[in-house]
Design an enzyme around this catalytic site. Structure first.
Site, PDB file in Angstrom:
ATOM      1  N   HIS C  94      29.328  65.370  53.341  1.00 24.62           N
ATOM      2  CA  HIS C  94      29.485  66.525  54.229  1.00 24.62           C
ATOM      3  C   HIS C  94      28.099  67.043  54.571  1.00 24.62           C
ATOM      4  O   HIS C  94      27.249  67.180  53.693  1.00 24.62           O
ATOM      5  CB  HIS C  94      30.297  67.615  53.539  1.00 24.62           C
ATOM      6  CG  HIS C  94      30.328  68.897  54.325  1.00 24.62           C
ATOM      7  ND1 HIS C  94      30.712  68.959  55.642  1.00 24.62           N
ATOM      8  CD2 HIS C  94      29.999  70.172  53.966  1.00 24.62           C
ATOM      9  CE1 HIS C  94      30.620  70.215  56.061  1.00 24.62           C
ATOM     10  NE2 HIS C  94      30.198  70.963  55.082  1.00 24.62           N
ATOM     11  N   HIS C  96      25.810  69.668  57.715  1.00 18.65           N
ATOM     12  CA  HIS C  96      25.832  70.558  58.881  1.00 18.65           C
ATOM     13  C   HIS C  96      24.827  70.041  59.916  1.00 18.65           C
ATOM     14  O   HIS C  96      24.085  70.830  60.516  1.00 18.65           O
ATOM     15  CB  HIS C  96      25.506  71.985  58.475  1.00 18.65           C
ATOM     16  CG  HIS C  96      26.590  72.662  57.699  1.00 18.65           C
ATOM     17  ND1 HIS C  96      27.295  73.746  58.175  1.00 18.65           N
ATOM     18  CD2 HIS C  96      27.111  72.399  56.483  1.00 18.65           C
ATOM     19  CE1 HIS C  96      28.185  74.134  57.266  1.00 18.65           C
ATOM     20  NE2 HIS C  96      28.094  73.330  56.227  1.00 18.65           N
ATOM     21  N   ASP C 119      30.094  50.553  67.895  1.00 19.98           N
ATOM     22  CA  ASP C 119      29.673  49.666  66.802  1.00 19.98           C
ATOM     23  C   ASP C 119      30.130  50.168  65.436  1.00 19.98           C
ATOM     24  O   ASP C 119      30.216  49.388  64.489  1.00 19.98           O
ATOM     25  CB  ASP C 119      28.136  49.538  66.787  1.00 19.98           C
ATOM     26  CG  ASP C 119      27.623  48.527  67.806  1.00 19.98           C
ATOM     27  OD1 ASP C 119      28.401  47.667  68.250  1.00 19.98           O
ATOM     28  OD2 ASP C 119      26.427  48.603  68.149  1.00 19.98           O
ATOM     29  N   HIS C 170      33.307  74.111  62.028  1.00 20.08           N
ATOM     30  CA  HIS C 170      32.664  73.855  60.744  1.00 20.08           C
ATOM     31  C   HIS C 170      31.630  72.722  60.899  1.00 20.08           C
ATOM     32  O   HIS C 170      30.478  73.000  61.245  1.00 20.08           O
ATOM     33  CB  HIS C 170      33.749  73.543  59.717  1.00 20.08           C
ATOM     34  CG  HIS C 170      33.270  73.394  58.324  1.00 20.08           C
ATOM     35  ND1 HIS C 170      32.155  74.032  57.852  1.00 20.08           N
ATOM     36  CD2 HIS C 170      33.746  72.663  57.274  1.00 20.08           C
ATOM     37  CE1 HIS C 170      31.972  73.719  56.581  1.00 20.08           C
ATOM     38  NE2 HIS C 170      32.919  72.880  56.199  1.00 20.08           N
ATOM     39  N   TYR C 228      27.834  39.764  63.932  1.00 19.76           N
ATOM     40  CA  TYR C 228      26.606  40.556  63.822  1.00 19.76           C
ATOM     41  C   TYR C 228      26.076  40.407  62.404  1.00 19.76           C
ATOM     42  O   TYR C 228      26.835  40.388  61.439  1.00 19.76           O
ATOM     43  CB  TYR C 228      26.897  42.020  64.124  1.00 19.76           C
ATOM     44  CG  TYR C 228      25.667  42.894  64.059  1.00 19.76           C
ATOM     45  CD1 TYR C 228      24.923  43.162  65.206  1.00 19.76           C
ATOM     46  CD2 TYR C 228      25.242  43.442  62.858  1.00 19.76           C
ATOM     47  CE1 TYR C 228      23.777  43.961  65.143  1.00 19.76           C
ATOM     48  CE2 TYR C 228      24.109  44.231  62.792  1.00 19.76           C
ATOM     49  CZ  TYR C 228      23.381  44.497  63.937  1.00 19.76           C
ATOM     50  OH  TYR C 228      22.258  45.279  63.864  1.00 19.76           O
TER      51      TYR C 228
END
Lengths: 232, 232, 232, 232
Positions: C94, C96, C119, C170, C228
Site C-alpha cells: 500500500h 500514497h 504489459d 484513498h 518476453y
C-alpha cells in the site's frame, strides 16, 4: 566479433537509465555494422545493472542469432525492418518515456511548437497508426516496423530529418547515425514531448512555429551551411 | 586577459546543468567587461563537462573574436545587441528550460500571479514577437536581439526591473548585473513559469496579484528602502 | 522464525523510498508464508531508516501477533482480507504515490491507454467504491479489504491478471507472487497512472488501446506462449 | 542561550532544501521557547549552506532582537503574530513550494480530496484573503499574520487540527508543536497540494472525500483513541 560495436551499444543502453528514460527494463538499443550486415541488440528482459558488452545478442538482418545465448529484445523484428528500409540508420532506440508515450497514447503527432523541436526534428514527429488485428496476428513486431516505414513513405518524410516516431497506444522509437545518436534523439524527443504538452496547458490552441523559423533552426544545425557547433 | 571574468562566466555556465536548466548543450552564459568593451561567452556546441575558463571565447562588441580558437555560441549576436542597448547588463543567459519554453511556445506573457514573481520581476515577463521572414533572412540572431529591445522600448519596460524575456516559439533570455545574477534570474524565471502554469491548472481564469502587492514585494527587495536581506 | 521472509519483506519495504513511492512512512509491504499461514508486515509509523528485518511484525491470518513488539501497520486488516480471499497472493503493498492517488481521489478507473499498462495490468485498474458510513464504523480496514474483493468479484476480474486496485478517496494497493513483485507492480501502477493522466492532458477524449493490442501485450509476457524475457 | 532550540531550528531550516521545498533562500523556519517568551528564526536572505545554529536570530515576542547580529527573516512579524494568537504553536515555517503556491495564486482553498490530506489536515486548507492596500501600507508582514488569524477565527478552524494556511497571491505557512513538526507539515501540504491539483486534472469536478472518511482518518491518527503508530 564486433567488439567495438558491442561496446558502443552497451554504452548507449546504459545511457537510458542515466537519462531517466526507462523504468526497469522498458527500453532497448541496437546498433548495426552495415558492412557485415550484423546487428547488436539488448537481450530481452535483462536488468540494466546485469548488462555487459558480452551478453548483448548479435543477429543478422533476417533475425538469425549469430552470437549470444540470450533471447534478443522482443522488439528485435521492429529494429530489423527499420534497418532494412532506412539504409542511413546506424542505431535504433525504443523506450516508454512518459511524455512521448502520452502523445502516442493520445494518437497524435507531436507538433513542432518551437526551436527546441526544430533543432532536431524537421516538422511534427509523426504518430504511426494502429496495426489492424490481422497485421498484429500475422507478426506484431515485424508489422510495427512496416507501419513505421509506411508512415514515413506515405507522408514523404525523410527519416534523417525526422529521426523518430511514436506508435499509437505504444511509445517512441528513435534512431541516428549510431547507437549514441539514437539515444540522444530519444532524450530530445522526450524533452520536446514534455514541452509540447506544457505548451498546450498554457494554450490548448497554440500554433506550431512559423515554417520559416523551423527551416532556419533545422538548417543552421544540419544544412550544408550549418554554423552551429565547431567545424570538425 | 580577463582571467577573473573568464572564471565568473565559466562558473555561471556550470551552474546551468547543476540547476537542471539545460539538456545537453542547450544554454549559454556570457559576461561583459564594460571598461574594455569585451564579452566572454560559451563556445558553440561544447559539452559542459568539456568547458574550461580557457576555452571560453572573447569578443569585442562588434563580434570580432579577440581570444579563443573555438566558434562562439550561435546566439552571440543576440547577446551583443542586448549589451549595446542595455548598458546596465553585466551578464546574459539563454536556456531552453521547459516551463519558460512552454509560455514562449504559446506566445504568452507570463502574468505576475504572486509574490515569488514580484520579488524579482516587476510585472509580467514579456513575450517578444516572432521575427518576420525578412528579419530572419537578414540576420536571425542579431534581429532576435533587436526585437527583444523593441519589446522593452515599445512597452516602456525597464530591463533592470524585468530582467528577462521569452521569445515566441523559442525560449527565455535573462540578464543581471553579472553572469551569476543572470543565471539566478534564469532559475527564478523557470520556477515562476512553472508556478504560473500550475496556477492556471487550478483556475484558468486566475487573476494577477493586486498591483499594490506587486509593488510592495518588488520594493521591499529592490527599492531605496529595501529591507530584505542583510545590509552590505 | 521466517528469517528468509523477513528479509524479503524488509528489502521490499526499503525499495519504496528508493523508488520515490513514499513520503515519510506513507506505505507498507507485507509478505506471507502460505504453509505456516503467517504474515510479515511493516510496523506502524516507523521511519524507513529505522526499519530492520527484526522489527517487522509477524501475525497469523486472524491478526494475532505471533512475533514482534511493535504494532503492525494500521492497514494490516486490509492485507489479511486480501490474503484470505486471493490465495495466489504472496505479497501486498500500500502506498500514497501521487498519480495513483489522483485517480483514486477522482474516483475513476485507470483506463488501459497503451502497452505499458497492458504489459502488466490486463484491462483498466479498477477503482473500489467508498465504504458506507456503516461499513466504516464497523471495521474500516477490514471492510476496505472486503470492498476490494467485492470489486474484483462483482466485475469478474482475476487478481493475477490485474495485480492492483485504487480505493476511492484513498490510494493504491498492489500485490504479486511475493513482496518484491508486489512492489514492482506498485512502481508500474504509478508510472501507468502518470502516463494516463498525461494522455488525457493531450486529449481528454483519448480512447483505450484496442482490445486485441491489450491482449497481445499481456499475453506475450504472461500467456502460455509468452516470449518476453529469458526462459528460466 | 537557547542552545537546544537553536539546534532544533537550525536542523528544521536545513530540512527545507533537503526536502526540495525551497529555491535559494525562499523559506524560513522559527521555533519558540514559551517559558522564556523568545523566538529563534532564520536571518533574512542568508543562503542555507551559510546557515549555522549560531547565526540564527533570537527575538522577544515584540520583535526586539535579543541575540544575533543579522537581520531576522523579513517575514518575522507574521511569525510573531501567529505565536501570540495561537498558544499551542511551537514552530512555524514559510516556503514558496510550487504546488502550494499554485493554489495560493489561484486564491482557492485546497479541498480535502482524500485520506493523505485527512491524515494531517482536518478539512480544507484555507486560503487567506488579500490584504487591503491600507492593511499593506500600515504593516505588511504583521497584517499578513492578522489576516491568517482572522481566517481561522472567522471560520472557526482549530489551528491544531489544520496546521497550515495559504495566503492569496503569496504562499503557504505551516506550523506544529515544534520546528521539526512545522517542517513535516510543510512537506505534507506540498504533497497534498500536488495530489489535489492532479486530481482536478483527472476530473475538474472531483468531490471532496466523504466527511465520515475524513473524520475517521484524522481521528485514527490524532483523536483520543488514535491507533496509528506506536504508543510512546
Amino acid at each position: 566479433m564486433l567488439e567495438e560495436l558491442r561496446k558502443q551499444v552497451y554504452e548507449a543502453n546504459m545511457e537510458l537509465p542515466r537519462r531517466n528514460l526507462v523504468t526497469y527494463t522498458w527500453g532497448n538499443v541496437s546498433g548495426i555494422d552495415r558492412k557485415k550486415g550484423l546487428v547488436v541488440i539488448k537481450p530481452s528482459g535483462v536488468e540494466y545493472d546485469e548488462l555487459t558488452p558480452e551478453n548483448l545478442v548479435v543477429l543478422d538482418l533476417d533475425g538469425n542469432r549469430v552470437e549470444g545465448e540470450l533471447n534478443p529484445s522482443s522488439d528485435t523484428k521492429t529494429h530489423l525492418e527499420l534497418y532494412k528500409a532506412f539504409p542511413t540508420l546506424g542505431g535504433i532506440v525504443h523506450t516508454h518515456s512518459p511524455y512521448a508515450v502520452a502523445w502516442a497514447q493520445a494518437g497524435r503527432d507531436i507538433p513542432c511548437y518551437g526551436t527546441t523541436h526544430a533543432d532536431y526534428f524537421y516538422g511534427a514527429v509523426p504518430c504511426a497508426r494502429h496495426l489492424t488485428r490481422e497485421e498484429l496476428d500475422e507478426d506484431y513486431e515485424k508489422n510495427t516496423g512496416k507501419i513505421i516505414i509506411e508512415t514515413f513513405t506515405d507522408r514523404g518524410i525523410d527519416p534523417v530529418a525526422v529521426p523518430g516516431v511514436i506508435c499509437h497506444s505504444h511509445g517512441p522509437f528513435t534512431w541516428g547515425k549510431d547507437a549514441a545518436q539514437a539515444v540522444y534523439h530519444a532524450v530530445v524527443l522526450e524533452e520536446v514531448a514534455k514541452m509540447a504538452l506544457l505548451t498546450r496547458q498554457v494554450d490548448p490552441d497554440a500554433a506550431p512555429a512559423p515554417q520559416y523559423l523551423q527551416d532556419k533552426h533545422y538548417m543552421r544545425k544540419h544544412g550544408p551551411n550549418a554554423y552551429y557547433g565547431q567545424k570538425k
